[in-house]
Design a protein around this motif. Structure first.
Motif, mmCIF file in Angstrom:
data_model
loop_
_atom_site.group_PDB
_atom_site.id
_atom_site.type_symbol
_atom_site.label_atom_id
_atom_site.label_comp_id
_atom_site.label_asym_id
_atom_site.label_seq_id
_atom_site.Cartn_x
_atom_site.Cartn_y
_atom_site.Cartn_z
ATOM 1 N N LYS A 90 1.047 -1.256 -0.105
ATOM 2 C CA LYS A 90 0.052 0.035 -0.035
ATOM 3 C C LYS A 90 0.880 0.885 0.165
ATOM 4 N N VAL A 91 0.241 2.366 -0.479
ATOM 5 C CA VAL A 91 0.781 3.206 -0.528
ATOM 6 C C VAL A 91 0.495 3.928 0.619
ATOM 7 N N ALA A 92 2.019 4.579 1.699
ATOM 8 C CA ALA A 92 1.132 5.335 2.526
ATOM 9 C C ALA A 92 1.981 6.936 2.073
ATOM 10 N N ARG A 93 1.271 7.707 3.368
ATOM 11 C CA ARG A 93 1.255 9.219 2.845
ATOM 12 C C ARG A 93 1.058 9.594 4.303
ATOM 13 N N GLU A 94 2.298 10.865 4.626
ATOM 14 C CA GLU A 94 2.734 11.729 5.811
ATOM 15 C C GLU A 94 3.425 12.346 5.578
ATOM 16 N N PRO A 95 2.951 13.597 6.323
ATOM 17 C CA PRO A 95 3.688 15.217 6.732
ATOM 18 C C PRO A 95 4.707 14.588 6.718
ATOM 19 N N SER A 96 5.936 15.796 6.279
ATOM 20 C CA SER A 96 7.071 15.203 6.294
ATOM 21 C C SER A 96 8.598 17.378 6.752
ATOM 22 N N LYS A 97 9.612 16.869 7.076
ATOM 23 C CA LYS A 97 10.521 17.944 7.108
ATOM 24 C C LYS A 97 11.622 17.317 6.474
ATOM 25 N N ALA A 98 11.557 18.028 6.071
ATOM 26 C CA ALA A 98 13.101 17.967 5.032
ATOM 27 C C ALA A 98 14.068 19.160 5.451
ATOM 28 N N LEU A 99 15.578 18.560 5.891
ATOM 29 C CA LEU A 99 16.467 19.040 6.606
ATOM 30 C C LEU A 99 17.361 19.420 5.699
ATOM 31 N N MET A 100 17.773 20.059 5.354
ATOM 32 C CA MET A 100 19.619 20.514 4.266
ATOM 33 C C MET A 100 20.381 20.919 5.300
ATOM 34 N N LEU A 101 21.736 20.250 5.067
ATOM 35 C CA LEU A 101 22.839 21.115 5.163
ATOM 36 C C LEU A 101 23.945 21.207 4.930
ATOM 37 N N ILE A 102 24.808 22.104 4.378
ATOM 38 C CA ILE A 102 26.249 22.417 3.787
ATOM 39 C C ILE A 102 27.318 21.826 4.727
ATOM 40 N N HIS A 103 27.677 21.049 4.388
ATOM 41 C CA HIS A 103 29.097 21.027 5.101
ATOM 42 C C HIS A 103 30.076 20.334 4.872
ATOM 43 N N GLY A 104 31.598 20.523 5.394
ATOM 44 C CA GLY A 104 32.545 19.654 4.440
ATOM 45 C C GLY A 104 32.106 18.510 5.151
ATOM 46 N N ASP A 105 33.318 18.006 3.870
ATOM 47 C CA ASP A 105 33.361 16.334 3.914
ATOM 48 C C ASP A 105 34.602 15.815 5.077
ATOM 49 N N ASP A 106 33.553 15.785 6.091
ATOM 50 C CA ASP A 106 34.815 15.352 6.871
ATOM 51 C C ASP A 106 33.646 15.060 8.190
ATOM 52 N N ALA A 107 34.988 13.783 9.156
ATOM 53 C CA ALA A 107 34.086 12.659 10.171
ATOM 54 C C ALA A 107 33.590 13.405 11.435
ATOM 55 N N GLN A 108 33.861 14.998 11.115
ATOM 56 C CA GLN A 108 32.443 15.356 12.460
ATOM 57 C C GLN A 108 31.215 15.603 11.848
ATOM 58 N N SER A 109 31.383 16.378 10.705
ATOM 59 C CA SER A 109 30.242 15.921 9.836
ATOM 60 C C SER A 109 29.204 14.800 9.801
ATOM 61 N N GLU A 110 29.518 13.809 9.448
ATOM 62 C CA GLU A 110 29.087 12.703 9.110
ATOM 63 C C GLU A 110 29.329 12.093 10.601
ATOM 64 N N ALA A 111 29.685 12.267 11.675
ATOM 65 C CA ALA A 111 29.444 11.662 12.875
ATOM 66 C C ALA A 111 28.177 12.390 13.517
ATOM 67 N N GLY A 112 28.008 13.934 13.125
ATOM 68 C CA GLY A 112 27.019 14.303 13.419
ATOM 69 C C GLY A 112 25.227 14.236 12.935
ATOM 70 N N ILE A 113 25.913 13.624 11.375
ATOM 71 C CA ILE A 113 24.381 13.444 10.617
ATOM 72 C C ILE A 113 23.766 11.951 11.074
ATOM 73 N N GLU A 114 24.571 11.087 11.286
ATOM 74 C CA GLU A 114 24.265 10.339 11.734
ATOM 75 C C GLU A 114 24.040 10.044 13.339
ATOM 76 N N ALA A 115 23.924 11.076 13.956
ATOM 77 C CA ALA A 115 23.209 11.189 15.057
ATOM 78 C C ALA A 115 22.243 11.684 15.156
ATOM 79 N N LEU A 116 22.202 12.168 14.418
ATOM 80 C CA LEU A 116 20.750 13.163 13.990
ATOM 81 C C LEU A 116 19.968 12.184 13.717
ATOM 82 N N ARG A 117 19.925 11.450 12.739
ATOM 83 C CA ARG A 117 19.310 10.247 12.406
ATOM 84 C C ARG A 117 18.917 8.994 13.961
#
Length: 140
Positions: A90-117
């Motif tokens: 079945k097709v599921a639908r829901e309201p959502s939020k899209a969060l856009m981040l512009i960041h460096g390609d570095d370990a700190q950014s990667e860790a921060g993104i994965e922590a948020l998820r």
């Protein structure tokens, strides 16, 4: 005859100076190294599997308490409507939020993104938080 040829050649050279050069269709992006960044967009569903949806206040508390401390340089949030085909066919639908981040390609950014998820999935009983990454050239 020579005079006409000379004039035609001069005219051709004059017109050539007016020609515009357009970039090749699939030409690589030219970006100064200090302008190269990564754009990550995370998609957060606002429905819980059971019970009330995630409120605007709960979302803002997540942004203020978890996102902003990790990405103090800035972020953008969009309201969205998510849709996908569930395991039940079945097709599921829901309201959502899209969060856009512009960041460096570095370990700190990667860790921060994965922590948020991880935090969002745990706090709001979500199966997933979709992540999309792409290289971007940024200028201010």
């Amino acid at each position: 005859m020579i005079r006409n040829t000379g004039m035609a050649l001069a005219l051709a050279m004059l017109l050539a100076g007016c020609a515009t050069v357009t970039p090749e269709k699939n030409a690589p992006l030219r970006c100064a190294a200090d302008n190269e960044r990564v754009q990550t967009t995370l998609y957060f569903g606002l429905n819980r599997p059971a019970g009330a949806g995630i409120t605007a206040q709960e979302w803002q508390q997540f942004v203020d308490g978890e996102v902003t401390p990790r990405f103090r340089n800035g972020l953008t949030v969009f309201d969205a409507r998510g849709q996908w085909l569930g395991n039940d066919g079945k097709v599921a639908r829901e309201p959502s939020k899209a969060l856009m981040l512009i960041h460096g390609d570095d370990a700190q950014s990667e860790a921060g993104i994965e922590a948020l998820r991880g935090i969002y999935k745990s706090r709001f009983a979500q199966e997933s938080v979709m992540r999309v990454d792409q290289p971007v050239c940024v200028q201010f």
